[in-house]
Design a protein around this motif. Structure first.
Motif, PDB file in Angstrom:
ATOM      1  N   ARG A   1      40.279  36.683  32.593  1.00 50.86           N
ATOM      2  CA  ARG A   1      40.459  36.585  34.034  1.00 50.86           C
ATOM      3  C   ARG A   1      39.255  37.218  34.727  1.00 50.86           C
ATOM      4  O   ARG A   1      39.333  38.314  35.285  1.00 50.86           O
ATOM      5  N   PRO A   2      38.108  36.542  34.690  1.00 52.86           N
ATOM      6  CA  PRO A   2      36.921  37.110  35.320  1.00 52.86           C
ATOM      7  C   PRO A   2      36.970  37.021  36.840  1.00 52.86           C
ATOM      8  O   PRO A   2      37.542  36.078  37.404  1.00 52.86           O
TER       9      PRO A   2
ATOM     10  N   GLY B   1      40.251  30.116  36.543  1.00 54.14           N
ATOM     11  CA  GLY B   1      40.255  28.685  36.256  1.00 54.14           C
ATOM     12  C   GLY B   1      38.887  28.047  36.353  1.00 54.14           C
ATOM     13  O   GLY B   1      38.797  26.810  36.451  1.00 54.14           O
ATOM     14  N   ASP B   2      37.815  28.843  36.314  1.00 55.84           N
ATOM     15  CA  ASP B   2      36.473  28.317  36.575  1.00 55.84           C
ATOM     16  C   ASP B   2      35.529  28.499  35.389  1.00 55.84           C
ATOM     17  O   ASP B   2      34.342  28.784  35.550  1.00 55.84           O
ATOM     18  N   THR B   3      36.083  28.332  34.183  1.00 55.11           N
ATOM     19  CA  THR B   3      35.265  28.365  32.979  1.00 55.11           C
ATOM     20  C   THR B   3      35.084  26.937  32.468  1.00 55.11           C
ATOM     21  O   THR B   3      36.033  26.144  32.441  1.00 55.11           O
ATOM     22  N   TYR B   4      33.869  26.612  32.047  1.00 46.80           N
ATOM     23  CA  TYR B   4      33.524  25.261  31.612  1.00 46.80           C
ATOM     24  C   TYR B   4      32.929  25.317  30.206  1.00 46.80           C
ATOM     25  O   TYR B   4      32.351  26.330  29.802  1.00 46.80           O
ATOM     26  N   LEU B   5      33.087  24.233  29.464  1.00 42.41           N
ATOM     27  CA  LEU B   5      32.477  24.079  28.159  1.00 42.41           C
ATOM     28  C   LEU B   5      31.558  22.871  28.205  1.00 42.41           C
ATOM     29  O   LEU B   5      32.010  21.739  28.410  1.00 42.41           O
ATOM     30  N   ASP B   6      30.268  23.108  28.087  1.00 36.85           N
ATOM     31  CA  ASP B   6      29.259  22.050  28.193  1.00 36.85           C
ATOM     32  C   ASP B   6      29.437  21.236  29.475  1.00 36.85           C
ATOM     33  O   ASP B   6      29.346  20.003  29.471  1.00 36.85           O
ATOM     34  N   GLY B   7      29.709  21.930  30.568  1.00 32.45           N
ATOM     35  CA  GLY B   7      29.780  21.295  31.871  1.00 32.45           C
ATOM     36  C   GLY B   7      31.104  20.653  32.207  1.00 32.45           C
ATOM     37  O   GLY B   7      31.253  20.086  33.296  1.00 32.45           O
TER      38      GLY B   7
ATOM     39  N   ARG C   1      35.313  21.228  32.666  1.00 32.15           N
ATOM     40  CA  ARG C   1      36.269  22.310  32.910  1.00 32.15           C
ATOM     41  C   ARG C   1      37.117  22.578  31.668  1.00 32.15           C
ATOM     42  O   ARG C   1      37.660  21.661  31.044  1.00 32.15           O
ATOM     43  N   ASP C   2      37.242  23.857  31.319  1.00 32.70           N
ATOM     44  CA  ASP C   2      38.017  24.290  30.156  1.00 32.70           C
ATOM     45  C   ASP C   2      39.344  24.861  30.654  1.00 32.70           C
ATOM     46  O   ASP C   2      39.500  26.068  30.799  1.00 32.70           O
ATOM     47  N   THR C   3      40.297  23.977  30.925  1.00 33.51           N
ATOM     48  CA  THR C   3      41.568  24.377  31.531  1.00 33.51           C
ATOM     49  C   THR C   3      42.431  25.124  30.526  1.00 33.51           C
ATOM     50  O   THR C   3      42.401  24.854  29.340  1.00 33.51           O
ATOM     51  N   GLY C   4      43.231  26.034  31.011  1.00 33.78           N
ATOM     52  CA  GLY C   4      44.177  26.756  30.169  1.00 33.78           C
ATOM     53  C   GLY C   4      43.758  28.188  29.953  1.00 33.78           C
ATOM     54  O   GLY C   4      42.605  28.473  29.624  1.00 33.78           O
ATOM     55  N   SER C   5      44.712  29.106  30.138  1.00 32.12           N
ATOM     56  CA  SER C   5      44.412  30.522  29.940  1.00 32.12           C
ATOM     57  C   SER C   5      44.257  30.793  28.448  1.00 32.12           C
ATOM     58  O   SER C   5      45.043  30.343  27.626  1.00 32.12           O
ATOM     59  N   GLN C   6      43.235  31.555  28.091  1.00 30.63           N
ATOM     60  CA  GLN C   6      42.940  31.873  26.696  1.00 30.63           C
ATOM     61  C   GLN C   6      41.950  33.023  26.653  1.00 30.63           C
ATOM     62  O   GLN C   6      41.325  33.365  27.663  1.00 30.63           O
ATOM     63  N   SER C   7      41.784  33.616  25.474  1.00 28.63           N
ATOM     64  CA  SER C   7      40.751  34.622  25.247  1.00 28.63           C
ATOM     65  C   SER C   7      39.660  33.949  24.427  1.00 28.63           C
ATOM     66  O   SER C   7      39.874  33.623  23.259  1.00 28.63           O
ATOM     67  N   ARG C   8      38.519  33.725  25.025  1.00 29.32           N
ATOM     68  CA  ARG C   8      37.513  32.848  24.437  1.00 29.32           C
ATOM     69  C   ARG C   8      36.601  33.567  23.449  1.00 29.32           C
ATOM     70  O   ARG C   8      36.092  34.640  23.727  1.00 29.32           O
TER      71      ARG C   8
ATOM     72  N   THR D   1      45.253  25.880  39.609  1.00 30.15           N
ATOM     73  CA  THR D   1      45.228  26.408  38.246  1.00 30.15           C
ATOM     74  C   THR D   1      46.381  25.892  37.397  1.00 30.15           C
ATOM     75  O   THR D   1      46.521  26.281  36.247  1.00 30.15           O
ATOM     76  N   LEU D   2      47.232  25.017  37.946  1.00 36.53           N
ATOM     77  CA  LEU D   2      48.358  24.438  37.222  1.00 36.53           C
ATOM     78  C   LEU D   2      49.264  25.502  36.605  1.00 36.53           C
ATOM     79  O   LEU D   2      49.769  25.366  35.492  1.00 36.53           O
ATOM     80  N   GLY D   3      49.442  26.601  37.327  1.00 33.85           N
ATOM     81  CA  GLY D   3      50.285  27.668  36.813  1.00 33.85           C
ATOM     82  C   GLY D   3      49.633  28.491  35.722  1.00 33.85           C
ATOM     83  O   GLY D   3      50.274  29.327  35.101  1.00 33.85           O
ATOM     84  N   GLU D   4      48.328  28.288  35.466  1.00 28.78           N
ATOM     85  CA  GLU D   4      47.605  29.020  34.437  1.00 28.78           C
ATOM     86  C   GLU D   4      46.744  30.118  35.037  1.00 28.78           C
ATOM     87  O   GLU D   4      45.752  30.536  34.434  1.00 28.78           O
ATOM     88  N   GLY D   5      47.098  30.574  36.221  1.00 26.56           N
ATOM     89  CA  GLY D   5      46.377  31.648  36.887  1.00 26.56           C
ATOM     90  C   GLY D   5      47.240  32.228  37.983  1.00 26.56           C
ATOM     91  O   GLY D   5      48.436  31.933  38.098  1.00 26.56           O
TER      92      GLY D   5
END
Length: 776
Positions: free
Chosen positions: A126-127, A136-142, A144-151, A556-560
């Protein structure tokens, strides 16, 4: 105790760890020498270095802290000519600092803090960027990487942090900025990097990164990781995860290139329950409550036999790229991903009127969630000339389908006979500690994580299902008026619609306000960016820019933290709840300068900014929201990255942020003028290394974060801290090296996540990590 949980199998990483360890260590020295000779015998022209920020194959110094260009074609100019604050954490910084996950890596970027998860706000990264929640603003190779997780970062080449509103590039949200993880992809040439890290607190980490070119134009790459550790200075907490990331590439070096990438991560942790705040009555801004563990910083307030957190992430990507001409390329990216969480963890809750009397209420937070995302993104980029002016452009379309399903557990805490019914009591008192409360009440100074808790756990299948569709069109351009003047422009249109349904355990839709609790919202918004760049010299720029973002309801679809404030209007003709909420809007004004000095080896940046959020959603009563809030963050940033000399590298930054809640709406006006939560006024980082000899490199760092408030009322806070790190790396041979990292050298006790109420998360104490690495 009856314990049930969702079917979320998390395979043990032991087999993977053993396989990697055997593969790395089984070879004798003779085998290593033979492999090195085989590598040396290959033609030098067959080895192509992987660019740290681009997959186009442009070579650069892979050991440098300096990065010249972002990976996404949406950034249509080099970083020195990009009129916004962008920090790239390169692979070498990740290695040298001993970063093990995304949060570790981001500590090197001032202006970013992390918030805690609690209740409806899920566990995971949760940055906060420039004071705005970027969960909800983390991306993977441009994408959006949706879903709460510890990356994790075992399959990450570098991390790009863009500060300031960024919806034009990334879509909805990104009020304070965005984070893009650039993955490791297959490339031409053969290479092997493997290693194992053993350290304090039973840390064992194994990684492998192998790339093999199996034809003139095709290659495969495989990244593996296994990690186990406890946490220095914390009782009972442990992390256990493993991952695999294969990558295939075809047509490398030709006009048409195809990439197939897959990422899988599983985790099984005993999560940290945090440390409760002291409890004043009432809490005041003049004397905010701070976390207090009763005299022992290692205290763990959870229950080892009850608490767990499991996660699984799967992401598959198919990308095809074709050069239509020397100056025009089209690329299509199709991705499907899932992210799941399953946990029960103890929150050291102060809401029972305890803590100051020496007791802690063990409140169970639970979640079972699954987020599924499918995205197709088509980009056309290149350059062209109009009336003699060069345009570097990128344009594209995006369609994304997202669905999040969230439910929980029933945790019955009142199953043991006792003299006092704690479940109906308003207080948790010292007399209730232990068996009399069914071990739901524990000691502040001496909690026992192995208490024989005798409650009952069962799945609660009641929950919420949220679905969203995104249709977007965007265009970006850098117009070169002459050698000294550039104009950077970007525009994006989004159509975002979301639907949700709350349902009972039997699947029936929940009744709310006399109608079924299902709702919808449709938002259309245009966001943009505009900047003017003046280049007094080829290696420097001065710029002024303006950018906007939009955060619609349900983004955030309930993920934040953003839930579903969609029930503003009852549409009885359609038996659903409709929303008249407008998207929150954020605008940013920024003036800055960027310079590449010392023969372009060192990049220096400076900027001043002002970010304002309008139309912020605020709760006006128990069931209603209005777009009436306003917040503001303004300040300055400085950064330096690259080489001061051939042997001396630096990666440093400073951020000053003056934040304020300008208007909190009818229920929040008492907080007007307060500093925003998770927004330190001052933060700074310095990491530097020096090559003492051709074989020995030493380095160290200092990281400072000012006082941080947990609540908008400024009644909870964590103190400022300075953390010191050190490292030393030694090359035993061309193929083998050792690296020692000591993190939190002085064993500073500090808190790196502050929740608004109840608790804060304590950071790890002194941690020593010794890595043995192999390269062929």
């Amino acid at each position: 105790m009856a314990r049930q949980h969702a079917q979320l199998p998390v395979s043990s990483p032991r087999l993977l760890a053993s396989a990697i360890g055997v593969a790395i260590t089984a070879g004798s020295a003779g085998h290593m020498v033979f492999a090195a000779e085989k590598t040396d015998s290959k033609a030098a022209g067959n080895a192509i270095a992987l660019d740290a920020t681009s997959i186009t194959g442009e070579a650069q110094d892979s050991t440098s802290y300096q990065v010249e260009k972002a990976s996404s074609p949406k950034y249509t100019a080099p970083l020195v000519d990009t009129p916004r604050s962008v920090t790239v954490i390169p692979q070498q910084v990740l290695k040298d600092t001993g970063a093990l996950n995304m949060q570790d890596a981001l500590r090197t970027v001032p202006g970013i803090t992390f918030g805690a998860g609690e209740g409806g706000n899920p566990q995971g990264d949760r940055p906060f960027i420039r004071g705005f929640d970027a969960q909800g603003d983390t991306y993977l190779d441009g994408v959006r990487d949706t879903g709460s997780q510890s990356r994790e970062i075992f399959a990450v080449e570098n991390i790009e942090v863009s500060k300031g509103p960024n919806s034009a590039i990334g879509g909805r949200g990104a009020a304070g900025g965005s984070i893009n993880l650039v993955s490791k992809k297959a490339h031409l040439g053969n290479s092997f990097d493997g290693g194992f890290t053993w350290g304090s607190d039973q840390t064992q980490r194994y990684t492998m990164d192998g790339n093999y070119q199996f034809s003139d134009t095709a290659a495969g790459r495989l990244n593996l990781m296994s990690h186990e550790s406890n946490v220095a200075g914390r009782d009972s907490v442990d992390y256990d995860r493993w991952g695999i990331a294969p990558s295939l590439a075809f047509g490398l070096g030709t006009d048409t290139r195809v990439n197939l990438d897959y990422y899988h991560l599983e985790s099984n942790d005993t999560p940290d329950s945090g440390v409760p705040y002291t409890l004043s009555s009432p809490r005041t801004k003049a004397h905010p409550d701070k976390p207090y563990s009763g005299g022992d910083h290692s205290n763990f307030y959870g229950l080892e036999d009850r608490d767990f957190r499991k996660g699984r992430t799967d992401t598959a990507t198919f990308a095809i790229e074709h050069d239509l001409s020397d100056s025009l390329t089209i690329k299509n990216t199709l991705r499907h991903g899932t992210s799941m969480q399953d946990y029960i963890l103890t929150q050291p809750d102060d809401s029972k009127g305890n803590v100051n009397n020496g007791s802690v209420w063990r409140r169970a937070n639970t979640r079972v969630s699954n987020t599924e995302t499918t995205t197709n993104q088509t980009d056309l980029f290149g350059n062209f000339y109009v009336a003699g002016f060069k345009n570097s452009f990128s344009t594209g379309v995006e369609y994304t389908r997202e669905e999040s399903q969230k439910s929980s557990y029933n945790v019955d805490t009142d199953t043991t006979p006792r003299t006092t019914n704690v479940a109906s009591s308003t207080n948790c008192t010292p007399s209730m500690i232990g068996a009399s409360s069914g071990y739901n009440c524990t000691s502040l100074s001496n909690p026992n994580a192995n208490d024989p808790w005798n409650g009952a756990i069962s799945r609660n299948y009641a929950g919420t299902d949220t679905k969203a569709n995104t249709y977007a069109l965007y265009v970006f351009d850098t117009l070169e008026l002459n050698q000294q003047w550039l104009v950077n422009m970007g525009l994006r249109y989004d159509h975002f619609d979301t639907k949700y349904r709350s349902y009972e355990a039997n699947g029936a839709t929940t009744v709310n306000k006399g109608v079924e609790a299902k709702g919808k919202d449709t938002s259309e918004f245009v966001t943009g960016q505009f900047g003017v760049v003046y280049k007094p010299a080829e290696n420097g720029s001065i710029y002024a820019s303006y950018a906007t973002s939009a955060t619609p309801p349900g983004s955030t679809l309930g993920e934040g933290m953003d839930g579903n404030p969609l029930g503003g209007t009852v549409d009885r003709s359609k038996n659903l709840l409709s929303s008249d909420m407008e998207p929150e809007t954020t605008k940013n004004y920024e003036i800055g300068t960027k310079w590449d000095l010392l023969n372009d080896r060192l990049s220096l940046t400076a900027d001043i900014f002002r970010t304002e959020k309008d139309n912020a959603r605020v709760q006006t009563d128990t069931t209603s929201y209005e777009n009436v809030g306003k917040t503001r963050v303004q300040g300055l940033e400085l950064s330096a990255s690259g080489k001061l000399t051939d042997k001396w590298q630096v990666f440093a930054g400073y951020a000053y942020m003056d934040s304020e809640q300008v208007d909190g709406g009818p229920l929040g006006k008492a907080n007007d003028g307060n500093q925003l939560p998770n927004t330190p006024k001052n933060s700074a980082s310095l990491w530097t290394t020096y090559q003492l000899t051709p074989k020995l490199t030493v380095g160290g760092g200092a990281f400072y974060v000012d006082d941080v408030f947990g609540s908008a009322a400024n009644t909870t806070m964590v103190d400022s801290y300075v953390r010191y790190d050190a490292m030393a790396a030694y090359k035993l041979s061309k193929n083998v090296d050792l690296q020692l990292n000591v993190q939190n050298l002085t064993n500073e006790v500090y808190y790196d996540k502050a929740f608004s109420t109840h608790f804060a998360n304590q950071a790890a104490g002194r941690t020593a990590l010794l890595s043995t690495n192999f390269h062929f």
